[in-house]
Enzyme design. Structure first.
Site, PDB file in Angstrom:
ATOM      1  N   HIS A   1       1.787   4.453  -2.965  1.00 43.16           N
ATOM      2  CA  HIS A   1       1.924   5.897  -2.787  1.00 43.16           C
ATOM      3  C   HIS A   1       3.285   6.365  -3.295  1.00 43.16           C
ATOM      4  CE1 HIS A   1      -1.708   6.550  -0.467  1.00 43.16           C
ATOM      5  NE2 HIS A   1      -1.361   5.640   0.426  1.00 43.16           N
TER       6      HIS A   1
ATOM      7  N   HIS B   1       0.836  -1.200   0.000  1.00 40.12           N
ATOM      8  CA  HIS B   1       0.000   0.000   0.000  1.00 40.12           C
ATOM      9  C   HIS B   1       0.876   1.257   0.000  1.00 40.12           C
ATOM     10  CE1 HIS B   1      -3.674   2.302   1.231  1.00 40.12           C
ATOM     11  NE2 HIS B   1      -2.738   3.122   1.693  1.00 40.12           N
ATOM     12  N   GLU B   2       1.868   1.279   0.889  1.00 42.61           N
ATOM     13  CA  GLU B   2       2.741   2.454   0.977  1.00 42.61           C
ATOM     14  C   GLU B   2       3.622   2.583  -0.261  1.00 42.61           C
ATOM     15  OE1 GLU B   2       1.964   4.583   3.172  1.00 42.61           O
ATOM     16  OE2 GLU B   2       0.643   3.174   4.187  1.00 42.61           O
TER      17      GLU B   2
END
Length: 148
Positions: free
Chosen positions: A71, A67-68
């Site tokens: 980003h 998820h990170e």
């Protein structure tokens, strides 16, 4: 798992799933309370909540890392890196990252340190912080309060 092992894991996941190198820092940040991880826009570093490893399994940790990394890679390629952007949602589904991190288990509530009691009606007040009994009276009967 140490910060160095986390750094290596993030770099491995980045190359395997995103086919791009991770060239910044990844580390555990115990100050994160309600989130699984955080991508920092200014420094491009990734913070991971250590409770994602201690309270949950490694698959959860890998989902948070993916998820990170979504980003991270979208921001560096100047594409939509926010949760609401279609680019972000598409890449997250493609790599199999977690959309939401599980809520960390809450610590048990600390017991009250101070117990005050009204001298007139007997009502008890449970407080974590000390208070000046000369300045306050009972809210029910206006009687004097004493530390039990």
């Amino acid at each position: 798992m140490t910060d160095l092992e986390l750094q290596q894991l993030v770099a491995t996941i980045s190359m395997h799933d995103f086919h791009r190198p991770f060239q910044h820092r990844a580390y555990f940040n115990a100050r994160l309370r309600t989130t699984g991880g955080r991508y920092q826009l200014a420094s491009h570093d990734i913070d991971i909540n250590p409770k994602m490893l201690t309270d949950f399994d490694e698959a959860t940790l890998i989902g948070v890392i993916k998820h990170e990394l979504c980003h991270y890679h979208l921001h560096l390629t100047k594409r939509g890196y926010r949760h609401r952007d279609a680019d972000f949602k598409r890449l997250l589904a493609q790599v199999g990252g977690s959309r939401y991190a599980p809520a960390p288990k809450q610590a048990t509530a600390r017991p009250y340190r101070y117990i005050y009691e009204c001298q007139r009606c007997g009502r008890r007040y449970y407080r974590k912080r000390r208070m000046d009994t000369r300045r306050y009276t009972c809210g029910r009967c206006q009687g004097p309060i004493k530390l039990v």
